[in-house]
Scaffold this motif. Sequence first.
Motif, PDB file in Angstrom:
ATOM      1  N   TYR A 110       0.838  -1.196   0.000  1.00 30.60           N
ATOM      2  CA  TYR A 110       0.000   0.000   0.000  1.00 30.60           C
ATOM      3  C   TYR A 110       0.879   1.254   0.000  1.00 30.60           C
ATOM      4  CZ  TYR A 110       0.833   0.381   5.089  1.00 30.60           C
ATOM      5  OH  TYR A 110       1.408   0.496   6.339  1.00 30.60           O
ATOM      6  N   SER A 111       0.450   2.259  -0.739  1.00 32.86           N
ATOM      7  CA  SER A 111       1.211   3.503  -0.832  1.00 32.86           C
ATOM      8  C   SER A 111       0.599   4.561   0.074  1.00 32.86           C
ATOM      9  CB  SER A 111       1.249   4.004  -2.278  1.00 32.86           C
ATOM     10  OG  SER A 111      -0.053   4.277  -2.753  1.00 32.86           O
ATOM     11  N   VAL A 112       1.456   5.241   0.807  1.00 34.99           N
ATOM     12  CA  VAL A 112       1.025   6.327   1.693  1.00 34.99           C
ATOM     13  C   VAL A 112       1.953   7.513   1.470  1.00 34.99           C
ATOM     14  CG1 VAL A 112      -0.084   4.949   3.482  1.00 34.99           C
ATOM     15  CG2 VAL A 112       2.382   5.277   3.551  1.00 34.99           C
ATOM     16  N   SER A 113       1.397   8.705   1.477  1.00 33.45           N
ATOM     17  CA  SER A 113       2.172   9.899   1.165  1.00 33.45           C
ATOM     18  C   SER A 113       2.518  10.729   2.393  1.00 33.45           C
ATOM     19  CB  SER A 113       1.403  10.776   0.173  1.00 33.45           C
ATOM     20  OG  SER A 113       0.124  11.106   0.696  1.00 33.45           O
ATOM     21  N   SER A 114       2.027  10.310   3.585  1.00 28.04           N
ATOM     22  CA  SER A 114       2.291  11.083   4.798  1.00 28.04           C
ATOM     23  C   SER A 114       2.150  10.191   6.018  1.00 28.04           C
ATOM     24  CB  SER A 114       1.312  12.260   4.910  1.00 28.04           C
ATOM     25  OG  SER A 114      -0.014  11.774   5.094  1.00 28.04           O
ATOM     26  N   ASN A 115       2.668  10.668   7.147  1.00 31.15           N
ATOM     27  CA  ASN A 115       2.526   9.925   8.398  1.00 31.15           C
ATOM     28  C   ASN A 115       1.058   9.804   8.792  1.00 31.15           C
ATOM     29  OD1 ASN A 115       5.279   9.530   8.730  1.00 31.15           O
ATOM     30  ND2 ASN A 115       5.557  11.417   9.922  1.00 31.15           N
ATOM     31  N   GLU A 116       0.292  10.862   8.529  1.00 30.04           N
ATOM     32  CA  GLU A 116      -1.132  10.823   8.876  1.00 30.04           C
ATOM     33  C   GLU A 116      -1.860   9.739   8.082  1.00 30.04           C
ATOM     34  OE1 GLU A 116       0.567  13.509   8.089  1.00 30.04           O
ATOM     35  OE2 GLU A 116       0.609  14.584  10.011  1.00 30.04           O
ATOM     36  N   ALA A 117      -1.524   9.614   6.798  1.00 33.60           N
ATOM     37  CA  ALA A 117      -2.151   8.583   5.975  1.00 33.60           C
ATOM     38  C   ALA A 117      -1.760   7.198   6.463  1.00 33.60           C
ATOM     39  CB  ALA A 117      -1.746   8.762   4.513  1.00 33.60           C
ATOM     40  N   ASN A 118      -0.507   7.033   6.870  1.00 30.26           N
ATOM     41  CA  ASN A 118      -0.053   5.732   7.366  1.00 30.26           C
ATOM     42  C   ASN A 118      -0.768   5.370   8.665  1.00 30.26           C
ATOM     43  OD1 ASN A 118       1.675   3.432   7.089  1.00 30.26           O
ATOM     44  ND2 ASN A 118       2.854   4.215   8.809  1.00 30.26           N
ATOM     45  N   GLU A 119      -0.926   6.347   9.561  1.00 31.75           N
ATOM     46  CA  GLU A 119      -1.627   6.100  10.818  1.00 31.75           C
ATOM     47  C   GLU A 119      -3.078   5.713  10.551  1.00 31.75           C
ATOM     48  OE1 GLU A 119      -1.262   9.321  13.528  1.00 31.75           O
ATOM     49  OE2 GLU A 119       0.930   9.300  13.524  1.00 31.75           O
ATOM     50  N   SER A 120      -3.699   6.372   9.591  1.00 34.16           N
ATOM     51  CA  SER A 120      -5.079   6.050   9.236  1.00 34.16           C
ATOM     52  C   SER A 120      -5.185   4.625   8.717  1.00 34.16           C
ATOM     53  CB  SER A 120      -5.594   7.035   8.187  1.00 34.16           C
ATOM     54  OG  SER A 120      -6.869   6.660   7.702  1.00 34.16           O
ATOM     55  N   PHE A 121      -4.243   4.235   7.872  1.00 30.98           N
ATOM     56  CA  PHE A 121      -4.251   2.876   7.331  1.00 30.98           C
ATOM     57  C   PHE A 121      -4.043   1.854   8.434  1.00 30.98           C
ATOM     58  CE2 PHE A 121      -2.796  -0.939   5.352  1.00 30.98           C
ATOM     59  CZ  PHE A 121      -3.402  -0.972   4.109  1.00 30.98           C
ATOM     60  N   LEU A 122      -3.053   2.090   9.315  1.00 31.05           N
ATOM     61  CA  LEU A 122      -2.771   1.141  10.392  1.00 31.05           C
ATOM     62  C   LEU A 122      -3.941   1.024  11.360  1.00 31.05           C
ATOM     63  CD1 LEU A 122       0.955   2.053  11.162  1.00 31.05           C
ATOM     64  CD2 LEU A 122       0.096  -0.019  10.048  1.00 31.05           C
ATOM     65  N   ASP A 123      -4.610   2.135  11.613  1.00 29.46           N
ATOM     66  CA  ASP A 123      -5.774   2.101  12.490  1.00 29.46           C
ATOM     67  C   ASP A 123      -6.858   1.210  11.904  1.00 29.46           C
ATOM     68  OD1 ASP A 123      -7.419   3.104  14.751  1.00 29.46           O
ATOM     69  OD2 ASP A 123      -8.595   4.014  13.151  1.00 29.46           O
ATOM     70  N   ALA A 124      -7.103   1.337  10.586  1.00 33.04           N
ATOM     71  CA  ALA A 124      -8.099   0.478   9.932  1.00 33.04           C
ATOM     72  C   ALA A 124      -7.651  -0.979   9.952  1.00 33.04           C
ATOM     73  CB  ALA A 124      -8.309   0.953   8.495  1.00 33.04           C
ATOM     74  N   TYR A 125      -6.351  -1.203   9.776  1.00 29.42           N
ATOM     75  CA  TYR A 125      -5.818  -2.570   9.772  1.00 29.42           C
ATOM     76  C   TYR A 125      -6.050  -3.244  11.120  1.00 29.42           C
ATOM     77  CZ  TYR A 125      -2.425  -6.379   9.690  1.00 29.42           C
ATOM     78  OH  TYR A 125      -1.829  -7.607   9.776  1.00 29.42           O
ATOM     79  N   PHE A 126      -5.706  -2.562  12.218  1.00 27.33           N
ATOM     80  CA  PHE A 126      -5.821  -3.182  13.530  1.00 27.33           C
ATOM     81  C   PHE A 126      -7.268  -3.294  13.994  1.00 27.33           C
ATOM     82  CE2 PHE A 126      -1.258  -2.104  13.897  1.00 27.33           C
ATOM     83  CZ  PHE A 126      -0.796  -3.352  14.280  1.00 27.33           C
ATOM     84  N   ARG A 127      -8.161  -2.496  13.412  1.00 28.11           N
ATOM     85  CA  ARG A 127      -9.576  -2.641  13.741  1.00 28.11           C
ATOM     86  C   ARG A 127     -10.227  -3.754  12.940  1.00 28.11           C
ATOM     87  NH1 ARG A 127     -12.224   1.107  11.864  1.00 28.11           N
ATOM     88  NH2 ARG A 127     -10.766   2.733  11.209  1.00 28.11           N
ATOM     89  N   SER A 128      -9.567  -4.199  11.885  1.00 27.33           N
ATOM     90  CA  SER A 128     -10.125  -5.261  11.043  1.00 27.33           C
ATOM     91  C   SER A 128     -10.050  -6.600  11.751  1.00 27.33           C
ATOM     92  CB  SER A 128      -9.366  -5.334   9.712  1.00 27.33           C
ATOM     93  OG  SER A 128      -9.791  -6.452   8.964  1.00 27.33           O
ATOM     94  N   LYS A 129     -11.046  -7.448  11.554  1.00 29.72           N
ATOM     95  CA  LYS A 129     -11.081  -8.788  12.148  1.00 29.72           C
ATOM     96  C   LYS A 129     -10.643  -9.851  11.141  1.00 29.72           C
ATOM     97  CE  LYS A 129     -12.975  -7.037  15.875  1.00 29.72           C
ATOM     98  NZ  LYS A 129     -12.205  -6.893  17.117  1.00 29.72           N
ATOM     99  N   THR A 130     -10.074  -9.428  10.022  1.00 29.32           N
ATOM    100  CA  THR A 130      -9.813 -10.335   8.906  1.00 29.32           C
ATOM    101  C   THR A 130      -8.510 -11.108   9.047  1.00 29.32           C
ATOM    102  OG1 THR A 130     -10.997  -8.828   7.451  1.00 29.32           O
ATOM    103  CG2 THR A 130      -9.598 -10.464   6.380  1.00 29.32           C
ATOM    104  N   PHE A 131      -7.516 -10.532   9.764  1.00 28.64           N
ATOM    105  CA  PHE A 131      -6.158 -11.024   9.619  1.00 28.64           C
ATOM    106  C   PHE A 131      -5.619 -11.741  10.842  1.00 28.64           C
ATOM    107  CE2 PHE A 131      -6.678  -7.115   7.205  1.00 28.64           C
ATOM    108  CZ  PHE A 131      -6.522  -7.623   5.932  1.00 28.64           C
ATOM    109  N   GLU A 132      -4.687 -12.678  10.561  1.00 29.11           N
ATOM    110  CA  GLU A 132      -3.759 -13.138  11.561  1.00 29.11           C
ATOM    111  C   GLU A 132      -2.633 -12.107  11.597  1.00 29.11           C
ATOM    112  OE1 GLU A 132      -2.488 -17.177  10.720  1.00 29.11           O
ATOM    113  OE2 GLU A 132      -4.253 -17.430   9.451  1.00 29.11           O
TER     114      GLU A 132
END
Length: 229
Positions: free
Chosen positions: A85-107
Motif C-alpha cells: 500500500y502507498s502512503v504519502s504522509s505519516n497521517e495517511a499511514n496512521e489512518s491505514f494502520l488504524d483500519a488494519y488493527f480494527r479489522s477482524k480479517t487477519f492473523e
Amino acid sequence: MTGICLGNVHWKNSNPSLAQRLELMLDSSGYRVRFLTIAPDFIFNSMGLSVAFLLITEWNEDTITAALDRAGKIRRTFRNCYAIYSVSSNEANESFLDAYFRSKTFEIAMPPFIPVNDGQMALERMLNLADVHAECKRQGTVSQVDNEREDLVCSNDAFVVAISSIHGLTPHDANTLQQGIGSIEEIMAASKEDILDNTDLSAEKADAVVKFFHDPPFYMNPVPPSTRN
C-alpha cells in the motif's frame, strides 16, 4: 528472472499510467504479462511457484475496509501473498494502520502489508518480491525458509521478545500474559478488564498492552531512550 505475470484487468483499467510502466518493467525483466479477470491484482509464476499481490495505491476511509476484506480472502487462497500500500504522509499511514488493527480479517502479519511512498515504488517492490521468491525456488531453499520462519514465529522466545517490547513490560510480564490470556492474537483481542482478571499485571501495564494494539498515537510514537526497559 523469467516467468508469467497475470494481471487484474480491472486494476489495469483503473491505473492506466501505472499499467504502462509495469508492462515495460516486466518486459525488461523477462516476464510475459496477460491481463484477465482474477481475484488478486497480480499473480507471478516463476519456477513453478506462484506469488499473489494486492496493490492498494488509491484508498480512503470509505474504501479501505473493502480493500482489507479482499486481502483477507486472497490470503486464504494463496500461500504466498503480499499487500502493498502507498502512503504519502505519516497521517495517511496512521489512518491505514488504524483500519488494519480494527479489522477482524487477519492473523498477525498474514498477509504481510508493505508500505511504500507511491505507485511506482509499489510496482518495483512487487517485482523485487516476485524475483526473490523465484530465486529461492531455483536454489531449493523455499522449504528451508518456511521451516525457519515457522520455528521463529512459534518459538516462546519470539513471543517473549514481541510482547516485552511493549513499553513498561518485562519478559516475566510476557510469560504471565501467555499463561493467563494465550496467543498474541488472543492478547490483541483482550480488553483491559480481561487482562486484569486473568493475570497479575498492574492496571498501568494492562492499559499499555491494550493501547499498543489499538491506539495508533501510542504504538506509532517511539519510546524515549531514557525510559526503555
